[in-house]
Design an enzyme around this catalytic site. Structure first.
Site, short mmCIF file in Angstrom:
data_model
loop_
_atom_site.label_atom_id
_atom_site.label_comp_id
_atom_site.label_asym_id
_atom_site.label_seq_id
_atom_site.Cartn_x
_atom_site.Cartn_y
_atom_site.Cartn_z
N SER A 118 0.81 -1.23 0.00
CA SER A 118 0.00 0.00 0.00
C SER A 118 0.84 1.28 0.00
O SER A 118 0.51 2.22 -0.73
CB SER A 118 -0.97 -0.01 1.18
N LYS A 156 -8.47 -5.71 11.35
CA LYS A 156 -9.66 -5.22 10.63
C LYS A 156 -10.95 -5.24 11.46
O LYS A 156 -11.79 -4.36 11.29
CB LYS A 156 -9.86 -6.02 9.33
N ASP A 162 -12.98 -2.80 0.64
CA ASP A 162 -12.64 -4.10 0.03
C ASP A 162 -13.78 -4.60 -0.86
O ASP A 162 -13.54 -5.15 -1.94
CB ASP A 162 -12.37 -5.15 1.12
N ALA A 174 -14.62 -18.85 4.44
CA ALA A 174 -15.64 -18.18 5.25
C ALA A 174 -14.96 -17.28 6.29
O ALA A 174 -15.53 -17.01 7.34
CB ALA A 174 -16.54 -19.21 5.94
P1 ATR Z 1 -8.94 -13.82 5.87
O1 ATR Z 1 -9.25 -12.63 6.72
O2 ATR Z 1 -7.79 -13.61 4.92
O3 ATR Z 1 -10.14 -14.38 5.18
P2 ATR Z 1 -9.13 -15.84 7.91
O4 ATR Z 1 -10.24 -15.09 8.53
O5 ATR Z 1 -8.09 -16.46 8.76
O6 ATR Z 1 -8.34 -14.94 6.87
O7 ATR Z 1 -9.79 -16.99 6.98
C1 ATR Z 1 -9.03 -17.90 6.26
C2 ATR Z 1 -9.95 -18.74 5.37
O8 ATR Z 1 -9.15 -19.62 4.58
C3 ATR Z 1 -10.90 -19.64 6.17
O9 ATR Z 1 -12.07 -19.83 5.41
C4 ATR Z 1 -10.08 -20.93 6.25
O10 ATR Z 1 -10.86 -22.07 6.48
P3 ATR Z 1 -11.26 -22.51 7.99
O11 ATR Z 1 -12.42 -21.63 8.40
O12 ATR Z 1 -11.62 -23.94 7.89
O13 ATR Z 1 -10.01 -22.28 8.82
C5 ATR Z 1 -9.50 -20.98 4.86
N1 ATR Z 1 -8.31 -21.82 4.76
C6 ATR Z 1 -7.06 -21.54 5.18
N2 ATR Z 1 -6.21 -22.54 4.89
C7 ATR Z 1 -6.96 -23.50 4.25
C8 ATR Z 1 -6.67 -24.77 3.69
N3 ATR Z 1 -5.44 -25.29 3.72
N4 ATR Z 1 -7.68 -25.47 3.11
C9 ATR Z 1 -8.93 -24.95 3.07
N5 ATR Z 1 -9.27 -23.74 3.58
C10 ATR Z 1 -8.30 -23.04 4.17
#
Ligand code: ATR
Length: 287
Positions: A23, A72, A108, A134
């Site tokens: 940024s 955030k 966003d 999610a």
């Molecule tokens: P962000 O703010 O970037 O969305 P986050 O709130 O930590 O970060 O969310 C990460 C997302 O990526 C979640 O949906 C997570 O799934 P879980 O709710 O089951 O943790 C998903 N995610 C991260 N690594 C993953 C993986 N190896 N396979 C599938 N989903 C993954």
């Protein structure tokens, strides 16, 4: 070249860590191109000290700042107000000073919609969309897609409860959208892929050499589009597979640039030069 004066207004980004953020480069490129008296700087803020740091930014008269991981959602109690979009997804990525008040916004969602339009030629109105993930990024994406008139949104998450709580949050707000849930099992995803217009990855899968092992992308119909919010690497395994199949696809670079453009306009009242932020990001990423 940016010239600092006694009247220079300060913008910045609050995150932890923040050293990797692109940024500062894209905002300072716009400031320099426009020749306006602003500067954009990084503010590394440890989660333990978020409250005092926000108070400090207020007292120092900072004009506005971006908010990134992990602050955030956590920043909301320290602000005076939040916009409807930010309240809806419980996340703020941009704060603007309005007189003595600090107001939280979320650009966003608008950035995501702008990138869908510009990079994929996609309008969510009436469309069926499969969202992978999610977490925080998915909340913003689902709120934006719902607000833009999507007809059907399927949320597929590794952890089922998290997917369910996302859908429960939005179902009462967006009565016109048909929400449903899915697992990441290939059989279930295949059924959904045959019926959708757009697949969106909001997870971190694709970064650091990770990939969805069993995503049955071949089931996506030929006019279907793929959007991956990951932008480093520029081509994730998901996007490589989409390109091989001749599907229209894009990474998250356009979203990063567009959310930045919207934040910049909120702070300065001036639109940054068209395309400049995206070009700057690409240059930074290519090293
Ligand atoms: P962000 O703010 O970037 O969305 P986050 O709130 O930590 O970060 O969310 C990460 C997302 O990526 C979640 O949906 C997570 O799934 P879980 O709710 O089951 O943790 C998903 N995610 C991260 N690594 C993953 C993986 N190896 N396979 C599938 N989903 C993954």
């Amino acid at each position: 070249m940016i010239r600092i004066t006694g009247k220079t207004r300060v913008l910045g980004i609050v995150g932890w860590p923040v050293g990797h953020s692109l940024s500062p480069a894209m905002h300072n490129a716009a400031i320099a191109a426009l020749g306006i008296d602003y500067i954009y700087v990084p503010f590394p803020v440890d989660p333990e000290h978020l409250g005092p740091a926000v108070e400090g930014l207020r007292r120092l008269g900072v004009q506005g700042f971006n908010v990134t991981i992990p602050h955030k959602s956590a920043i909301i109690p320290f602000l005076d107000r939040v916009s409807r979009e930010a309240g809806l997804c419980g996340a703020v990525n941009t704060v603007r000073r309005d007189g003595d008040l600090l107001v939280g916004h979320n650009t966003d969602g608008a950035g995501f919609l702008a990138s869908l339009r510009e990079d994929l030629g996609f309008d969510p109105r009436g469309a069926a969309i499969l969202v992978l993930g999610a977490g925080g990024a998915a909340l913003g994406a689902v709120a934006a897609l719902s607000g833009a008139g999507a007809a059907r949104i399927i949320v597929a998450n590794r952890t089922a409860e998290r997917g369910a709580s996302l859908v429960e949050r939005f179902r009462p707000v967006f009565g016109g959208v048909g929400f449903s849930l899915s697992s990441l099992c290939p059989g279930e995803l295949a059924g959904h892929l045959r019926t959708i217009d757009l697949l969106v990855n909001t997870t971190s899968v694709g970064m650091n050499g990770t990939r969805f092992e069993d995503l049955p992308l071949a089931e996506l119909r030929s006019g279907g589009r793929v959007y991956d919010m990951v932008y480093a690497p520029a081509e994730t395994p998901l996007l490589a597979a989409a390109r091989e199949r001749g599907l229209t696809c894009a990474n998250g670079l356009g979203m990063l640039a567009s959310q930045g453009e919207a934040a910049f306009s909120l702070w300065t009242g001036i639109e940054p030069p068209a395309g400049l932020m995206k070009i700057t990001l690409r240059r930074e990423l290519e090293g």
